[in-house]
Design a protein around this motif. Structure first.
Motif, mmCIF file in Angstrom:
data_model
loop_
_atom_site.group_PDB
_atom_site.id
_atom_site.type_symbol
_atom_site.label_atom_id
_atom_site.label_comp_id
_atom_site.label_asym_id
_atom_site.label_seq_id
_atom_site.Cartn_x
_atom_site.Cartn_y
_atom_site.Cartn_z
ATOM 1 N N GLY A 95 -2.804 65.027 26.683
ATOM 2 C CA GLY A 95 -3.992 65.400 27.446
ATOM 3 C C GLY A 95 -5.228 65.562 26.590
ATOM 4 N N ILE A 96 -5.057 66.023 25.352
ATOM 5 C CA ILE A 96 -6.225 66.198 24.479
ATOM 6 C C ILE A 96 -6.348 65.059 23.474
ATOM 7 C CG2 ILE A 96 -6.202 68.703 24.735
ATOM 8 C CD1 ILE A 96 -4.996 68.865 21.899
ATOM 9 N N GLY A 97 -5.509 64.035 23.631
ATOM 10 C CA GLY A 97 -5.609 62.880 22.754
ATOM 11 C C GLY A 97 -5.001 63.075 21.377
ATOM 12 N N PHE A 98 -4.087 64.041 21.234
ATOM 13 C CA PHE A 98 -3.426 64.236 19.940
ATOM 14 C C PHE A 98 -2.532 63.038 19.637
ATOM 15 C CE2 PHE A 98 -0.073 65.689 17.112
ATOM 16 C CZ PHE A 98 -0.768 66.440 16.175
ATOM 17 N N ASP A 99 -2.530 62.602 18.387
ATOM 18 C CA ASP A 99 -1.762 61.427 17.986
ATOM 19 C C ASP A 99 -0.304 61.823 17.762
ATOM 20 O OD1 ASP A 99 -1.041 58.885 17.201
ATOM 21 O OD2 ASP A 99 -1.779 59.137 15.142
ATOM 22 N N LEU A 100 0.418 61.992 18.854
ATOM 23 C CA LEU A 100 1.805 62.430 18.796
ATOM 24 C C LEU A 100 2.684 61.304 18.267
ATOM 25 C CD1 LEU A 100 3.129 65.138 19.626
ATOM 26 C CD2 LEU A 100 3.810 64.028 21.759
ATOM 27 N N GLN A 101 3.546 61.627 17.308
ATOM 28 C CA GLN A 101 4.416 60.639 16.687
ATOM 29 C C GLN A 101 5.847 60.784 17.196
ATOM 30 O OE1 GLN A 101 3.126 58.311 14.380
ATOM 31 N NE2 GLN A 101 1.236 59.212 15.180
ATOM 32 N N PRO A 102 6.624 59.699 17.214
ATOM 33 C CA PRO A 102 8.042 59.831 17.562
ATOM 34 C C PRO A 102 8.715 60.860 16.651
ATOM 35 C CG PRO A 102 7.402 57.522 17.498
ATOM 36 C CD PRO A 102 6.235 58.295 16.955
ATOM 37 N N GLY A 103 9.468 61.753 17.231
ATOM 38 C CA GLY A 103 10.126 62.801 16.460
ATOM 39 C C GLY A 103 9.356 64.094 16.392
ATOM 40 N N ASP A 104 8.061 64.077 16.705
ATOM 41 C CA ASP A 104 7.294 65.323 16.763
ATOM 42 C C ASP A 104 7.819 66.199 17.891
ATOM 43 O OD1 ASP A 104 5.691 64.438 14.723
ATOM 44 O OD2 ASP A 104 3.903 64.114 15.958
ATOM 45 N N VAL A 105 7.792 67.502 17.693
ATOM 46 C CA VAL A 105 8.134 68.456 18.739
ATOM 47 C C VAL A 105 6.854 69.171 19.139
ATOM 48 C CG1 VAL A 105 9.433 70.540 19.326
ATOM 49 C CG2 VAL A 105 10.509 68.743 17.964
ATOM 50 N N ALA A 106 6.433 68.958 20.370
ATOM 51 C CA ALA A 106 5.198 69.545 20.875
ATOM 52 C C ALA A 106 5.530 70.644 21.873
ATOM 53 C CB ALA A 106 4.342 68.475 21.550
ATOM 54 N N VAL A 107 4.707 71.689 21.888
ATOM 55 C CA VAL A 107 4.937 72.795 22.810
ATOM 56 C C VAL A 107 3.597 73.346 23.253
ATOM 57 C CG1 VAL A 107 5.165 74.439 20.893
ATOM 58 C CG2 VAL A 107 6.083 75.029 23.132
ATOM 59 N N ARG A 108 3.528 73.697 24.528
ATOM 60 C CA ARG A 108 2.318 74.331 25.048
ATOM 61 C C ARG A 108 2.359 75.821 24.742
ATOM 62 N NH1 ARG A 108 0.316 74.914 31.375
ATOM 63 N NH2 ARG A 108 -0.584 76.954 31.076
ATOM 64 N N GLY A 109 1.244 76.352 24.274
ATOM 65 C CA GLY A 109 1.158 77.774 23.971
ATOM 66 C C GLY A 109 0.148 78.477 24.850
ATOM 67 N N ASN A 110 0.428 79.741 25.124
ATOM 68 C CA ASN A 110 -0.524 80.646 25.767
ATOM 69 C C ASN A 110 -0.902 81.732 24.773
ATOM 70 O OD1 ASN A 110 -0.265 79.379 28.246
ATOM 71 N ND2 ASN A 110 0.076 81.264 29.381
ATOM 72 N N LEU A 111 -2.181 81.993 24.603
ATOM 73 C CA LEU A 111 -2.603 83.235 23.975
ATOM 74 C C LEU A 111 -2.356 84.343 24.986
ATOM 75 C CD1 LEU A 111 -5.959 81.963 22.461
ATOM 76 C CD2 LEU A 111 -3.874 82.511 21.183
ATOM 77 N N CYS A 112 -1.708 85.418 24.565
ATOM 78 C CA CYS A 112 -1.359 86.480 25.497
ATOM 79 C C CYS A 112 -1.647 87.842 24.892
ATOM 80 C CB CYS A 112 0.120 86.384 25.895
ATOM 81 S SG CYS A 112 1.260 86.833 24.575
ATOM 82 N N SER A 113 -1.470 88.877 25.684
ATOM 83 C CA SER A 113 -1.654 90.259 25.245
ATOM 84 C C SER A 113 -0.319 90.980 25.274
ATOM 85 C CB SER A 113 -2.648 90.998 26.153
ATOM 86 O OG SER A 113 -3.889 90.329 26.224
ATOM 87 N N VAL A 114 -0.017 91.715 24.208
ATOM 88 C CA VAL A 114 1.181 92.552 24.171
ATOM 89 C C VAL A 114 0.793 93.970 23.784
ATOM 90 C CG1 VAL A 114 2.715 90.616 23.615
ATOM 91 C CG2 VAL A 114 1.696 91.946 21.763
ATOM 92 N N ASP A 115 1.614 94.944 24.212
ATOM 93 C CA ASP A 115 1.361 96.335 23.844
ATOM 94 C C ASP A 115 1.999 96.616 22.478
ATOM 95 O OD1 ASP A 115 4.080 96.786 24.195
ATOM 96 O OD2 ASP A 115 3.847 97.823 26.117
#
Length: 401
Positions: A95-115
């Motif tokens: 979606g952001i045009g990152f040059d993903l390579q075969p074998g790369d492991v991609a993950v979506r992250g959320n910035l979050c709040s913890v106590d």
């Protein structure tokens, strides 16, 4: 039918196809006996399309199964999401045009709040402003775990992309740390198979270091990870349906799922007018157009019934422009339901309308959950909608002798 069967029937045609997706379109009544947001909204233009074509309801994945946005959209593109499975990490990267390579492991992250005890208090860090989110991502980008190279990119609002490029071959079979709930701590990084151990080890070290790096960064003082994935090898949409395809959206994830299957994709501002303007500008270059509206889903997840009504009405106002520009077959639906009363995605069937091309007489004349449930097009699988639209456009040949 399998995609190979569709590909064998696909043929060129003169009619173009428009797929307008109002994310999280389906809903529930705010009160017993009341109306849903779609039924409450004033939608004269969508209602007119129902009268000219027909409507029904669709199940994106399976009865009782709550879809994520990735499976929901793959279904709308004609890909059975139970067969074609992909984590959101790959979709975010593409979606952001990152040059993903075969074998790369991609993950979506959320910035979050913890106590102070590590319990999640806000999964989206108060929908942190983009500038503050980028600052947090800059800090995260400095973390390099042993045995892997890590890439961090800010995506939008509280969302970011993490890509791990390990020194050893690794699968992406890793459990999400995001439980989808507040009031509990994130799950630990866990490899679900032996082949995922290298990436899981790198991710575990990265998350541990992220917690220290962000400790004093309020409100985004921790991260949640979901949708570990690597690039798949799937049939391409233009090859299957014999249509040059263009995706137009504001949010990178939806551009990513479109690029994953071979669509050209362009990002625009988050407004109905921006969608219409880009469609009008590019309509001569393509045969198929996927337009994505995020506001319906955001309002549903925020529990804001009235705002969801307003977004639907805003979209209805541009429908004549979209239909006039494409001049062929129009399919309008959602990737899943997001009732404001639930503040979350749900398993409820999603209304759809299909207009243009040869059609039987419509049984209803308005676009809403109750009317669509009685509509002439019945209750279908989500992945059957694209072949139905292609047939209306004269783009599927006869099957068999």
């Amino acid at each position: 039918m399998d995609l190979s069967d569709i590909a064998a029937l696909a043929q060129p045609g003169d009619r173009k196809v428009l797929l307008l997706v109002l994310d999280g379109l389906g809903g529930l009544a705010a009160q017993p006996g009341g109306k849903t947001a779609l039924e409450t909204a004033r939608t004269p233009n969508l209602d007119a399309l129902v009268g000219l074509g027909g409507c029904g309801v669709q199940t994106p994945v399976a009865p009782g199964v709550t879809p994520g946005s990735g499976p929901g959209h793959l279904s709308l593109f004609g890909y059975d999401p139970l067969r074609y499975r992909i984590g959101r990490g790959v979709l975010s990267a593409l979606g952001i045009g990152f040059d993903l390579q075969p074998g790369d492991v991609a993950v979506r992250g959320n910035l979050c709040s913890v106590d102070p005890s590590g319990v999640v208090t806000d999964r989206r860090a108060g929908r942190i402003a983009a500038d503050a989110a980028r600052q947090a991502c800059d800090l995260l980008a400095e973390i390099q775990p042993s045995g892997a190279e890590a890439f961090v990119r800010h995506v939008k609002e509280h969302r970011f992309l993490l890509v791990l490029r390990t020194n050893a071959s690794s699968s992406a079979d890793i459990l999400d740390t995001d439980t989808g709930r507040t009031g509990v701590p994130p799950r630990p990084i866990t490899a679900r198979s032996q082949g995922a151990v290298p990436a899981a080890s790198a991710a575990r070290e990265w998350v541990e270091r992220a917690s220290f790096v962000l400790a004093d960064h309020k409100p985004a003082n921790m991260v949640l990870l979901r949708g570990f994935a690597s690039l798949p090898d799937w049939p391409r949409f233009p090859d299957v349906f014999q249509m040059r395809a263009l995706a137009i959206a504001a949010y990178p994830m939806y551009l990513g799922v479109a690029r994953l299957i071979g669509m050209e994709a362009v990002q625009v501002e988050d407004s109905p007018d921006a969608l219409a303007e880009e469609l009008e500008r590019r309509v001569d270059e393509h045969d198929f157009f996927f337009l994505h509206v995020k506001g319906t889903d955001k309002a549903g997840e925020d529990g804001d019934f009235e705002r969801k009504v307003s977004v639907i009405e805003d979209v209805d106002s541009i429908v004549p422009r979209l239909v006039d520009a494409v001049g062929g077959v129009t399919l309008v639906t959602g990737d899943h339901s997001t009732p404001a009363t639930m503040k979350a995605h749900s398993w409820h069937p999603v209304p759809f309308l299909l207009s243009g091309g040869p059609a039987r007489e419509a049984l209803t004349t308005s676009f809403g959950e109750s009317e669509c449930a009685r509509g002439s097009l019945g209750h279908v699988n989500g992945w059957d909608l694209l072949p139905m639209a292609a047939a209306r456009a004269g783009r599927l040949a006869k099957y068999g002798a």
